[in-house]
Motif scaffolding. Structure first.
Motif, PDB file in Angstrom:
ATOM      1  N   VAL B  86       0.838  -1.200   0.000  1.00 18.77           N
ATOM      2  CA  VAL B  86       0.000   0.000   0.000  1.00 18.77           C
ATOM      3  C   VAL B  86       0.874   1.253   0.000  1.00 18.77           C
ATOM      4  O   VAL B  86       0.606   2.224  -0.722  1.00 18.77           O
ATOM      5  CB  VAL B  86      -0.943   0.001   1.230  1.00 18.77           C
ATOM      6  CG1 VAL B  86      -1.649   1.348   1.377  1.00 18.77           C
ATOM      7  CG2 VAL B  86      -1.970  -1.115   1.110  1.00 18.77           C
ATOM      8  N   GLY B  87       1.949   1.211   0.787  1.00 16.22           N
ATOM      9  CA  GLY B  87       2.849   2.358   0.866  1.00 16.22           C
ATOM     10  C   GLY B  87       3.478   2.678  -0.478  1.00 16.22           C
ATOM     11  O   GLY B  87       3.529   3.844  -0.894  1.00 16.22           O
ATOM     12  N   VAL B  88       3.930   1.638  -1.178  1.00 19.14           N
ATOM     13  CA  VAL B  88       4.555   1.853  -2.486  1.00 19.14           C
ATOM     14  C   VAL B  88       3.519   2.415  -3.464  1.00 19.14           C
ATOM     15  O   VAL B  88       3.783   3.376  -4.186  1.00 19.14           O
ATOM     16  CB  VAL B  88       5.174   0.547  -3.029  1.00 19.14           C
ATOM     17  CG1 VAL B  88       5.581   0.719  -4.486  1.00 19.14           C
ATOM     18  CG2 VAL B  88       6.388   0.148  -2.205  1.00 19.14           C
ATOM     19  N   LEU B  89       2.321   1.824  -3.460  1.00 17.90           N
ATOM     20  CA  LEU B  89       1.288   2.298  -4.380  1.00 17.90           C
ATOM     21  C   LEU B  89       0.939   3.762  -4.116  1.00 17.90           C
ATOM     22  O   LEU B  89       0.844   4.572  -5.038  1.00 17.90           O
ATOM     23  CB  LEU B  89       0.027   1.426  -4.264  1.00 17.90           C
ATOM     24  CG  LEU B  89       0.155   0.027  -4.873  1.00 17.90           C
ATOM     25  CD1 LEU B  89      -1.112  -0.778  -4.641  1.00 17.90           C
ATOM     26  CD2 LEU B  89       0.465   0.130  -6.368  1.00 17.90           C
ATOM     27  N   MET B  90       0.785   4.095  -2.831  1.00 21.40           N
ATOM     28  CA  MET B  90       0.466   5.490  -2.501  1.00 21.40           C
ATOM     29  C   MET B  90       1.602   6.417  -2.916  1.00 21.40           C
ATOM     30  O   MET B  90       1.373   7.518  -3.426  1.00 21.40           O
ATOM     31  CB  MET B  90       0.180   5.637  -1.008  1.00 21.40           C
ATOM     32  CG  MET B  90      -1.178   5.097  -0.598  1.00 21.40           C
ATOM     33  SD  MET B  90      -1.413   5.119   1.196  1.00 21.40           S
ATOM     34  CE  MET B  90      -1.599   6.879   1.488  1.00 21.40           C
ATOM     35  N   VAL B 136      -4.528  -3.730  11.685  1.00 22.38           N
ATOM     36  CA  VAL B 136      -4.747  -2.337  11.309  1.00 22.38           C
ATOM     37  C   VAL B 136      -3.687  -1.420  11.935  1.00 22.38           C
ATOM     38  O   VAL B 136      -3.153  -0.520  11.281  1.00 22.38           O
ATOM     39  CB  VAL B 136      -6.165  -1.887  11.717  1.00 22.38           C
ATOM     40  CG1 VAL B 136      -6.322  -0.387  11.554  1.00 22.38           C
ATOM     41  CG2 VAL B 136      -7.197  -2.625  10.878  1.00 22.38           C
ATOM     42  N   LEU B 137      -3.355  -1.673  13.173  1.00 24.77           N
ATOM     43  CA  LEU B 137      -2.380  -0.805  13.836  1.00 24.77           C
ATOM     44  C   LEU B 137      -1.003  -0.913  13.164  1.00 24.77           C
ATOM     45  O   LEU B 137      -0.349   0.097  12.877  1.00 24.77           O
ATOM     46  CB  LEU B 137      -2.279  -1.151  15.325  1.00 24.77           C
ATOM     47  CG  LEU B 137      -1.577  -0.080  16.159  1.00 24.77           C
ATOM     48  CD1 LEU B 137      -2.391   1.208  16.183  1.00 24.77           C
ATOM     49  CD2 LEU B 137      -1.326  -0.564  17.575  1.00 24.77           C
ATOM     50  N   VAL B 138      -0.589  -2.139  12.901  1.00 26.33           N
ATOM     51  CA  VAL B 138       0.708  -2.331  12.232  1.00 26.33           C
ATOM     52  C   VAL B 138       0.689  -1.672  10.855  1.00 26.33           C
ATOM     53  O   VAL B 138       1.630  -0.981  10.460  1.00 26.33           O
ATOM     54  CB  VAL B 138       1.053  -3.836  12.114  1.00 26.33           C
ATOM     55  CG1 VAL B 138       2.248  -4.043  11.187  1.00 26.33           C
ATOM     56  CG2 VAL B 138       1.342  -4.408  13.484  1.00 26.33           C
ATOM     57  N   LEU B 139      -0.402  -1.875  10.144  1.00 20.83           N
ATOM     58  CA  LEU B 139      -0.527  -1.283   8.813  1.00 20.83           C
ATOM     59  C   LEU B 139      -0.360   0.234   8.892  1.00 20.83           C
ATOM     60  O   LEU B 139       0.403   0.836   8.138  1.00 20.83           O
ATOM     61  CB  LEU B 139      -1.904  -1.642   8.243  1.00 20.83           C
ATOM     62  CG  LEU B 139      -2.207  -1.171   6.823  1.00 20.83           C
ATOM     63  CD1 LEU B 139      -1.319  -1.883   5.841  1.00 20.83           C
ATOM     64  CD2 LEU B 139      -3.671  -1.424   6.481  1.00 20.83           C
ATOM     65  N   LEU B 140      -1.042   0.839   9.853  1.00 24.44           N
ATOM     66  CA  LEU B 140      -1.017   2.297   9.937  1.00 24.44           C
ATOM     67  C   LEU B 140       0.340   2.847  10.336  1.00 24.44           C
ATOM     68  O   LEU B 140       0.788   3.872   9.816  1.00 24.44           O
ATOM     69  CB  LEU B 140      -2.085   2.783  10.929  1.00 24.44           C
ATOM     70  CG  LEU B 140      -3.498   2.789  10.372  1.00 24.44           C
ATOM     71  CD1 LEU B 140      -4.483   3.229  11.442  1.00 24.44           C
ATOM     72  CD2 LEU B 140      -3.587   3.709   9.163  1.00 24.44           C
ATOM     73  N   VAL B 141       1.018   2.173  11.273  1.00 23.58           N
ATOM     74  CA  VAL B 141       2.316   2.730  11.668  1.00 23.58           C
ATOM     75  C   VAL B 141       3.388   2.452  10.625  1.00 23.58           C
ATOM     76  O   VAL B 141       4.341   3.212  10.482  1.00 23.58           O
ATOM     77  CB  VAL B 141       2.804   2.226  13.054  1.00 23.58           C
ATOM     78  CG1 VAL B 141       1.893   2.746  14.157  1.00 23.58           C
ATOM     79  CG2 VAL B 141       2.944   0.731  13.087  1.00 23.58           C
ATOM     80  N   VAL B 143       2.998   2.062   7.245  1.00 25.36           N
ATOM     81  CA  VAL B 143       2.789   2.499   5.869  1.00 25.36           C
ATOM     82  C   VAL B 143       3.481   3.830   5.552  1.00 25.36           C
ATOM     83  O   VAL B 143       4.010   4.025   4.454  1.00 25.36           O
ATOM     84  CB  VAL B 143       1.271   2.540   5.550  1.00 25.36           C
ATOM     85  CG1 VAL B 143       0.620   3.785   6.100  1.00 25.36           C
ATOM     86  CG2 VAL B 143       1.039   2.424   4.051  1.00 25.36           C
ATOM     87  N   PHE B 144       3.532   4.732   6.526  1.00 21.23           N
ATOM     88  CA  PHE B 144       4.017   6.081   6.224  1.00 21.23           C
ATOM     89  C   PHE B 144       5.470   6.160   5.764  1.00 21.23           C
ATOM     90  O   PHE B 144       5.763   6.839   4.776  1.00 21.23           O
ATOM     91  CB  PHE B 144       3.778   7.013   7.412  1.00 21.23           C
ATOM     92  CG  PHE B 144       2.329   7.356   7.569  1.00 21.23           C
ATOM     93  CD1 PHE B 144       1.694   8.143   6.620  1.00 21.23           C
ATOM     94  CD2 PHE B 144       1.588   6.861   8.627  1.00 21.23           C
ATOM     95  CE1 PHE B 144       0.346   8.446   6.744  1.00 21.23           C
ATOM     96  CE2 PHE B 144       0.245   7.165   8.750  1.00 21.23           C
ATOM     97  CZ  PHE B 144      -0.386   7.956   7.811  1.00 21.23           C
ATOM     98  N   PRO B 145       6.389   5.489   6.467  1.00 24.12           N
ATOM     99  CA  PRO B 145       7.774   5.593   5.983  1.00 24.12           C
ATOM    100  C   PRO B 145       7.913   5.095   4.543  1.00 24.12           C
ATOM    101  O   PRO B 145       8.732   5.635   3.784  1.00 24.12           O
ATOM    102  CB  PRO B 145       8.560   4.673   6.931  1.00 24.12           C
ATOM    103  CG  PRO B 145       7.691   4.491   8.116  1.00 24.12           C
ATOM    104  CD  PRO B 145       6.281   4.673   7.672  1.00 24.12           C
ATOM    105  N   VAL B 146       7.115   4.111   4.171  1.00 25.18           N
ATOM    106  CA  VAL B 146       7.211   3.582   2.809  1.00 25.18           C
ATOM    107  C   VAL B 146       6.649   4.590   1.805  1.00 25.18           C
ATOM    108  O   VAL B 146       7.236   4.817   0.743  1.00 25.18           O
ATOM    109  CB  VAL B 146       6.483   2.222   2.697  1.00 25.18           C
ATOM    110  CG1 VAL B 146       6.651   1.646   1.290  1.00 25.18           C
ATOM    111  CG2 VAL B 146       7.016   1.247   3.732  1.00 25.18           C
ATOM    112  N   VAL B 147       5.530   5.208   2.152  1.00 23.24           N
ATOM    113  CA  VAL B 147       4.949   6.230   1.261  1.00 23.24           C
ATOM    114  C   VAL B 147       5.958   7.343   1.013  1.00 23.24           C
ATOM    115  O   VAL B 147       6.240   7.726  -0.123  1.00 23.24           O
ATOM    116  CB  VAL B 147       3.670   6.850   1.884  1.00 23.24           C
ATOM    117  CG1 VAL B 147       3.135   7.968   0.985  1.00 23.24           C
ATOM    118  CG2 VAL B 147       2.602   5.795   2.093  1.00 23.24           C
TER     119      VAL B 147
END
Ligand SMILES: Nc1ncnc2c1ncn2[C@@H]1O[C@H](COP(=O)(O)OP(=O)(O)O)[C@@H](O)[C@H]1O
Ligand SMILES: [Mg+2]
Lengths: 266, 262
Positions: B86-90, B136-141, B143-147
């Motif tokens: 998701v991070g890469v796609l965003m 969900v919590l892991v996903l949210l924390v 994802v941002f560095p990857v974006v």
């Protein structure tokens, strides 16, 4: 069509102008009414003060940049975008650092959809021609500057363009390597019969390589003078010491000097 | 003699790096042992290394370690790859359009500066105890560095290389696959490395409050029974997970961009 190929102009540049819009919304006229016709198989150099629009013209010919006016025709067809009939070799060896030498040389071919096996075969031919045999699987960062520039030229040749556009390809090299590259380029040009348009700020390089040297005026760039180079071919480095050669270099130097001085006054 | 040792330890060889690891790990154990023997003698606060090792073996023997590992690894193993994807796609979407980046960028950095961890109790209230809230919590924390690194990497791509591709008549997709994306890959991996560390924090916090199994749950449970040895055993396992991820992503980063070192 009835005309013999040799007399045909492979490249016709008519009334090309280019104005850039600066950040502060003022205009910068980079090229003003450029006209130039180049015969098939010719080796033409363009020299001129830096900022006189040489790179801009080459980008327009390659189709990377749109002119504000005028047309560029290659083989009689108006240029609107990059195409197979032209290949550009940039000053900075813009090689893909994650690709090997052979992958880099084959890059243009693979982009055009050529299958890897065929592309590699063609690339190998140009690797050999450019004196890079044995380095096929090296990465660019493992090569010297001169080697990288050979890869760069080989990549341009590999797509089999009618016109090779070279933008100060040897500017970053030391003078010895540069001289070697000049003779290599001559050899490759003679073997392949391509039309070459070379930008350089080394006047002796321009004279040594070319059939004709086009001198640009200071900005806005226009064709100030076209100087034919009547030196016999094949040429070797010895001619750089001939009186004729030195005289031509001197003549071109003076023209550029005048331009730079005139530009400084205004 | 000392000079020679020093030269060896500074070296680039495989043995030197193993020796460095053994030395630093060994000194840590020694300092730890000395501390528990002299300064911190209260066993509720700190226990000597050997007791931690024994607690670790006990947990393995009882099957607890396996239970907890399954819960944690399953949660991280499913949500972390999703976070990366998701991070890469965003990141790709943000880098592809200036307008989207200008609109979405500030919102993302605002979200990024919120300590999402603090929202853990809320997620647990919404999603219940167990897998969903962890996911969900892991996903949210994570994802941002990857974006952020994906967008930065794609934007940093060498303009000369892009122009070269254009001069060979490359399509937009070809420019992406042959220039900008390979250029961004090492950036992305560095983002993934940061994300991994964050994901571990995320999973532990989620398991603190919201689960019946997992390393975080085990740490919490041990602390409530004042079982400091077991608590530390799990913390060390978590540290191992963090270290392994960091080493893998670091070496991947170097392998993907060997030209940067030269
Ligand atoms: N994309 C651009 N935007 C604005 N100005 C440009 C751009 N490209 C070139 N120029 C300007 O046009 C002039 C000619 O540049 P260039 O063609 O690179 O000259 P040369 O290659 O002869 O040194 C320079 O003053 C340069 O700053
Ligand atoms: Mg230039």
């Amino acid at each position: 069509m009835a005309q013999s190929m040799n007399d045909e102009h492979i490249l016709e540049i008519d009334n090309i102008g280019k104005t850039f819009r600066r950040r502060d919304d003022t205009d910068l006229v980079a090229l003003d009414d450029i006209n130039l016709k180049v015969k098939k198989g010719a080796f033409i150099s363009i020299v001129g003060a830096s900022g006189s629009g040489k790179s801009t013209l080459l980008r327009i010919i390659d189709g990377l940049l749109e002119p504000n006016g005028g047309t560029v025709k290659v083989n009689g067809k108006t240029v609107t975008k990059p195409g197979k009939d032209r290949a550009m070799v940039f000053q900075n060896d813009s090689l893909l650092p994650w690709k090997t030498v052979i992958q880099n040389v084959a890059y243009g071919l693979t982009l055009a959809g050529v299958k890897w096996r065929d592309a590699a075969k063609t690339a190998q031919g140009f690797i050999d021609l450019a004196g890079l045999s044995g380095f096929e699987n090296q990465f660019p960062h493992q090569l010297s500057g001169g080697m990288r520039q050979r890869v760069n030229v080989a990549r341009g040749m590999a797509v089999d363009p009618d016109i090779l556009l070279l933008d100060e390809p040897f500017a970053a090299l030391d003078s010895q390597t540069r001289e070697i590259m000049q003779t290599e380029l001559l050899r490759i040009w003679q073997q392949t019969g391509k039309t070459v348009l070379l930008i350089t700020h080394q006047i002796d390089e321009a004279v040594f390589l070319s059939d004709e040297v086009v001198v640009f005026s200071a900005r806005p760039g226009t064709v100030r003078e076209r100087i034919p180079v009547p030196l016999a071919r094949p040429r070797n480095l010895d001619i750089k010491r001939s009186i004729e050669f030195v005289g031509l270099v001197d003549q071109i130097w003076k023209l550029i000097e005048e331009e730079v001085k005139a530009a400084a006054k205004t | 003699m000392l000079h020679k040792l020093n030269r060896f330890l500074n070296g680039e060889t495989y043995f030197a790096s193993v020796a460095r690891f053994v030395l630093s790990f060994g000194s840590l154990l020694i300092i730890w042992q000395i501390l528990t023997a002299t300064v911190v003698t209260n066993r509720l606060l700190l226990v000597p290394p050997f007791e931690v090792f024994r607690a670790f073996m006990d947990e393995i023997a009882s099957g607890e370690m396996w239970n907890n590992a399954q819960a944690t690894v399953f949660a991280v193993g499913t949500s972390f790859p999703v976070a990366v994807l998701v991070g890469v796609l965003m990141g790709v979407v943000l880098a592809s359009s200036r307008a989207i980046s200008l609109m979405g960028g500030p919102m993302l950095s605002a979200l990024n500066s919120v300590p999402i961890i603090a929202l853990a109790p809320l997620f647990i209230a919404w999603l219940g105890l167990g897998f969903a809230s962890k996911f969900v919590l892991v996903l949210l924390v994570a994802v941002f560095p990857v974006v952020v690194t994906t967008e930065a990497g794609l934007r940093a791509a060498d303009k000369n290389l892009i122009e070269t591709a254009r001069s060979f008549n490359a399509t937009r997709l070809q420019i992406f696959t042959t220039v900008t994306f390979p250029y961004a890959l090492p950036f992305i991996v560095s983002g993934v490395r940061v994300a991994w560390a964050r994901a571990l924090v995320g999973i532990v916090v989620a398991e603190f409050f919201g689960s019946f199994a997992g390393f975080g749950f085990a740490v919490m449970a041990a602390s409530q029974t004042f079982d400091t040895a077991t608590l530390l055993a799990y913390v060390i396992v978590l540290g191992g997970m963090g270290l392994i991820g960091s080493v893998i992503f670091q070496s991947l980063e170097e392998r993907l961009a060997p030209w940067r070192k030269a």
